[in-house]
Write an enzyme that holds these catalytic residues in place. Structure first.
Site, short mmCIF file in Angstrom:
data_model
loop_
_atom_site.label_atom_id
_atom_site.label_comp_id
_atom_site.label_asym_id
_atom_site.label_seq_id
_atom_site.Cartn_x
_atom_site.Cartn_y
_atom_site.Cartn_z
N ASP A 128 45.42 36.04 43.25
CA ASP A 128 44.65 34.81 43.12
C ASP A 128 44.45 34.19 44.50
OD1 ASP A 128 44.38 34.91 40.31
OD2 ASP A 128 46.32 33.94 40.02
N ASP A 146 38.96 35.44 36.88
CA ASP A 146 39.22 34.25 36.06
C ASP A 146 37.96 33.42 35.86
OD1 ASP A 146 41.93 34.97 36.00
OD2 ASP A 146 42.39 33.79 37.78
#
Length: 180
Positions: A128, A146
């Site tokens: 991330d 995401d």
């Protein structure tokens, strides 16, 4: 139970949905490759882009918001298996999709889910990078996969809250597939 047939697994909008999934997956993989191997975000630490947005390196061993941390190989395999089962279910739903927007939404979710599955298989965790913050509040750190998943879910929720938002479905006005 109905007999399994080609229609169980492939519908008129399946090609669109899977094309979106492949494109979303490819964009996610390219972005992760660039951030990890070219930009080397792991060596840079926090990179301030704006006063409310930073690029960072975070390895998420869990699911959304870091829930259900998978610290072992078995834990990773459980999360991967669950994601693949959900992806298979989404593929079945895609075969029955009646709107291009729903096919697009399902494709986005599949592409994002598979992108994160690859991270878990390769790294044992999901990479991330994006961190938004304001007034001392930090949202969770996320990646391109995401974003695809959230956009897909938002389209599905829009269709659920406002049925017909994407136009009439092929069975609207019919009961059990028979003319009204």
């Amino acid at each position: 139970m109905k007999d399994l047939s080609r229609k169980t697994f492939w519908g008129p909008l399946s090609l669109l949905g899977f094309a979106v999934a492949i494109a979303g997956f490819a964009i996610d993989r390219l972005h992760k490759w660039w951030m990890l191997d070219i930009y080397e975000i792991g060596l840079r630490g926090r990179v301030e882009v704006t006063p409310f947005f930073d690029l960072v390196m975070a390895w998420n061993k869990g699911v959304s918001y870091g829930l259900f941390q998978a610290e072992t190989t078995l834990g990773v395999l459980i999360l991967v298996s669950f994601a693949l089962a959900v992806t298979f279910g989404l593929g079945l739903w895609l075969a029955r999709a009646e709107h291009r927007a729903i096919a697009l939404a399902i494709g986005l979710i599949i592409g994002g889910a598979v992108g994160n599955v690859v991270d878990r298989l390769v790294y044992g965790a999901v990479a991330d990078f994006f961190s938004f913050h304001a007034f001392g509040f930090y949202w969770y750190i996320f990646n391109v996969a995401d974003i695809w998943i959230v956009l897909g879910v938002m389209l599905i929720l829009l269709d659920s809250v406002w049925p017909g938002a994407f136009g009439p479905g092929k069975n609207d006005g019919k009961a059990d597939g028979k003319p009204a």
